[in-house]
Design an enzyme around this catalytic site. Structure first.
Site, PDB file in Angstrom:
ATOM      1  N   GLY A  10      -6.920  -9.243  40.365  1.00 11.97           N
ATOM      2  CA  GLY A  10      -6.907  -7.829  40.018  1.00 11.97           C
ATOM      3  C   GLY A  10      -7.971  -7.048  40.755  1.00 11.97           C
ATOM      4  N   LYS A  76      -4.832  -4.940  33.702  1.00  9.94           N
ATOM      5  CA  LYS A  76      -4.670  -4.070  32.541  1.00  9.94           C
ATOM      6  C   LYS A  76      -4.450  -4.892  31.279  1.00  9.94           C
ATOM      7  CE  LYS A  76      -1.928  -0.135  30.885  1.00  9.94           C
ATOM      8  NZ  LYS A  76      -0.771   0.744  31.175  1.00  9.94           N
ATOM      9  N   ASN A 103     -10.421  -5.219  29.009  1.00  8.11           N
ATOM     10  CA  ASN A 103     -10.674  -4.680  27.659  1.00  8.11           C
ATOM     11  C   ASN A 103      -9.561  -5.112  26.713  1.00  8.11           C
ATOM     12  OD1 ASN A 103     -13.132  -3.354  27.544  1.00  8.11           O
ATOM     13  ND2 ASN A 103     -12.329  -1.465  28.403  1.00  8.11           N
ATOM     14  N   SER A 129     -19.172  -4.398  30.627  1.00  5.21           N
ATOM     15  CA  SER A 129     -19.441  -2.973  30.480  1.00  5.21           C
ATOM     16  C   SER A 129     -20.414  -2.486  31.539  1.00  5.21           C
ATOM     17  CB  SER A 129     -20.026  -2.680  29.097  1.00  5.21           C
ATOM     18  OG  SER A 129     -20.335  -1.299  28.975  1.00  5.21           O
ATOM     19  N   GLY A 131     -18.992   0.161  33.913  1.00  2.00           N
ATOM     20  CA  GLY A 131     -18.231   0.961  34.858  1.00  2.00           C
ATOM     21  C   GLY A 131     -18.360   0.438  36.278  1.00  2.00           C
ATOM     22  N   LYS A 184     -17.464  -6.364  22.490  1.00  2.00           N
ATOM     23  CA  LYS A 184     -17.222  -5.311  23.489  1.00  2.00           C
ATOM     24  C   LYS A 184     -16.489  -4.131  22.858  1.00  2.00           C
ATOM     25  CE  LYS A 184     -16.829  -3.410  27.615  1.00  2.00           C
ATOM     26  NZ  LYS A 184     -15.766  -2.428  27.557  1.00  2.00           N
ATOM     27  N   HIS A 187     -18.994  -2.197  20.949  1.00  2.00           N
ATOM     28  CA  HIS A 187     -19.773  -1.461  21.960  1.00  2.00           C
ATOM     29  C   HIS A 187     -19.056  -0.179  22.346  1.00  2.00           C
ATOM     30  CE1 HIS A 187     -20.167  -0.302  26.195  1.00  2.00           C
ATOM     31  NE2 HIS A 187     -21.440  -0.650  26.122  1.00  2.00           N
ATOM     32  N   ASN A 188     -17.760  -0.282  22.634  1.00  2.00           N
ATOM     33  CA  ASN A 188     -17.012   0.898  23.062  1.00  2.00           C
ATOM     34  C   ASN A 188     -16.885   1.919  21.935  1.00  2.00           C
ATOM     35  OD1 ASN A 188     -16.694  -0.656  25.373  1.00  2.00           O
ATOM     36  ND2 ASN A 188     -14.569  -0.062  25.663  1.00  2.00           N
ATOM     37  N   GLU A 191     -20.032   3.691  21.802  1.00  2.00           N
ATOM     38  CA  GLU A 191     -20.013   4.598  22.960  1.00  2.00           C
ATOM     39  C   GLU A 191     -19.279   5.888  22.610  1.00  2.00           C
ATOM     40  OE1 GLU A 191     -17.382   4.494  26.970  1.00  2.00           O
ATOM     41  OE2 GLU A 191     -18.684   2.741  26.681  1.00  2.00           O
ATOM     42  N   TYR A 192     -18.125   5.775  21.952  1.00  2.00           N
ATOM     43  CA  TYR A 192     -17.391   6.966  21.506  1.00  2.00           C
ATOM     44  C   TYR A 192     -18.292   7.835  20.624  1.00  2.00           C
ATOM     45  CZ  TYR A 192     -12.521   5.711  22.804  1.00  2.00           C
ATOM     46  OH  TYR A 192     -11.341   5.447  23.468  1.00  2.00           O
ATOM     47  N   ARG A 288     -11.465  13.345  19.744  1.00  2.00           N
ATOM     48  CA  ARG A 288     -10.746  13.268  21.018  1.00  2.00           C
ATOM     49  C   ARG A 288      -9.269  13.628  20.820  1.00  2.00           C
ATOM     50  NH1 ARG A 288     -13.048   8.503  24.977  1.00  2.00           N
ATOM     51  NH2 ARG A 288     -15.250   8.633  24.367  1.00  2.00           N
TER      52      ARG A 288
END
Length: 483
Positions: A10, A76, A103, A129, A131, A184, A187-188, A191-192, A288
């Site tokens: 990937g 993905k 993810n 994590s 980016g 993870k 974590h995300n 982050e939000y 969001r």
């Protein structure tokens, strides 16, 4: 031809940069992509002259790997991961390792671990994590799955991971089956929450105080030099300073509709499944969703009225209040996130190191901040700590920030400025510190209409009672359960 230490499937943004990171740290990587043109362009482009082996078939890819073969999938999340596992599994041998670095949703990782282990192989589901920049120069890596696989990938993962000031890598083994991807996911979710809190601080300063982009840049620059110092505060500072080609602030030209890839929603749903009040992150997800209803909001803005924002008072003092509201709300968000980790550990029989998890997030990842060191210290002081708000350090910080926090929420509500995350955090804090909530009335209502029973304050916990409220009901009661 020499064989590769690891293979990666990937070649999108994260995959390409991770391979370059591995190669820079002394490891040879074999690469494969379903669209083989990407392999050619990468090997002849960014990977030219480096210890990277390009392959055009899955068979050639597997043949290019040292034993035990380490196959890292960066595609993905969802069906594409399962498709490739089914494709590569027959070509691998006992003891080989499949690694999902995307993810993925943690229940999928639990299922895949069982499937791969049943075939005699090892499986790792790891969060990555940071980016694009993190993948290239050092991400936070959160691996879990087959524990026997860790010794084989540890040298690679810890070499490419971010390092903190003492040289420790932001990578360590998290736990069994889906633990890595669950950590993870949380974590995300955090982050939000962090991003929504920053956005609410921005909107208050812009719409109520009238600060322009340059003034906002100065505020965030100052904040990044104190207790709020973090990657997200740092990039927010830089965003406000960035000008478009016409010299105008870029931030003012960006459409106010936020995207999401699902990890925040998964965090909120997991909290509901486990009965954890993850209120702040839930509101961040819903914010969001609301932002995406742009056309409806434009219509509603012409029909629905509210107060006109007007500030009267000491602007500098109020900015300090916003700082305190952001800090206190951030503490609540992390407290809720770690409660979710604890609940998941109990549910899925994971042995999680909570202070260690905070250390994994100190560098490389999106939520990295000086704040995380205090979380590590809290769990070092009390490994059995139930809620971060009960730690002496965080208790003192929240209580000292509380007055400004309340002033900010009150001013925002009075002036019609939506602050769902600030408000949710304060409501949780007040609910958590309240000895008697109105749930006694709620239980009476449930018993009245559905005979759901209730417990009494003058009887032992676990004894349930029913009242025939109308005189027309019988003695039959509904079953009880708790999430």
């Amino acid at each position: 031809m020499s064989k590769a230490d690891i293979g990666l499937v990937g070649l999108a943004v994260m995959g390409e940069n991770l391979v370059l990171n591995m190669e820079r740290n002394g490891f040879t990587a074999a690469v494969y992509n379903r669209t083989t043109d990407k392999v050619d362009s990468f090997v002849e482009g960014r990977g030219k002259g480096k210890n990277i082996i390009g392959t055009r078939t899955v068979e050639d890819f597997v043949a290019a790997l040292k034993r035990p073969r380490k196959v890292m999938i960066m595609v993905k999340a969802g069906a594409p991961v399962d498709v490739f596992i089914d494709q590569v599994l027959p070509l691998l041998e006992k003891g080989d390792i499949i690694i999902d670095g995307g993810n993925s949703h943690f229940p999928d990782t639990i299922r895949r671990t069982d499937k791969v282990e049943a075939a005699g192989l090892l499986y790792i589901g790891t969060g990555v994590s940071g980016g694009e920049e993190g993948a290239l120069w050092g991400p936070a890596i959160m691996p879990g799955g087959s524990s026997a696989a860790w010794e084989h990938v540890k040298p690679i993962f810890q070499s490419v991971a971010a390092k903190v000031d003492d040289g420790a890598p932001c990578c360590d083994w998290v736990g069994e089956n889906g633990a890595g991807h669950f950590v993870k996911m949380v974590h995300n979710g955090i982050e939000y929450g962090d991003m929504q809190l920053i956005c609410e601080a921005y909107q208050i300063m812009k719409n109520l105080l009238g600060l322009n982009a340059d003034e906002l840049h100065a505020v965030f620059k100052e904040w990044n030099e104190g207790v709020l110092s973090s990657y997200l505060i740092e990039i927010t500072r830089d965003i406000f300073a960035y000008k478009d080609d016409d010299g105008q602030p870029m931030i003012d030209k960006i459409l106010d509709t936020a995207g999401q890839k699902g990890t925040g929603k998964w965090t909120a749903v997991s909290a509901l499944d486990l009965g954890i009040p993850l209120t702040l992150i839930g509101e961040a997800v819903f914010a969001r969703c609301l932002s995406y209803q742009k056309e409806e909001r434009l219509q509603a803005s012409q029909i629905l009225s509210g107060p006109t924002a007007k500030f009267e008072g000491d602007q500098e003092a109020f900015i300090n209040d916003i700082h305190d509201a952001l800090y206190a709300s951030k503490i609540v968000s992390y407290a809720q996130g770690f409660l979710l980790l604890k609940a998941a550990a109990a549910e899925y029989d994971w042995d999680l190191n909570y202070g260690g998890i905070a250390m994994l997030w100190r560098g490389g990842c999106i939520i990295r901040s000086v704040f995380l060191g205090e979380i590590k210290a809290a769990f070092n002081n009390n490994p059995a700590l139930g809620n971060l708000l009960l730690d002496p350090f965080f208790k003192e910080k929240v209580e000292s920030a509380q007055a400004g926090w309340r002033r900010v929420v009150g001013a925002a509500v009075a002036n019609g400025i939506p602050v769902p995350a600030f408000t949710a955090a304060l409501a949780y804090f007040d609910g958590y510190r309240t000895a008697r909530l109105p749930a006694n009335l709620l239980q009476a209502q449930r018993d009245y209409f559905g005979a759901h029973t209730y417990e009494r304050i003058d009887k032992p916990r676990g004894d349930f009672f029913h009242t025939n409220w109308t005189g027309r009901g019988g003695d039959t009661t509904s079953s009880t359960y708790s999430v």
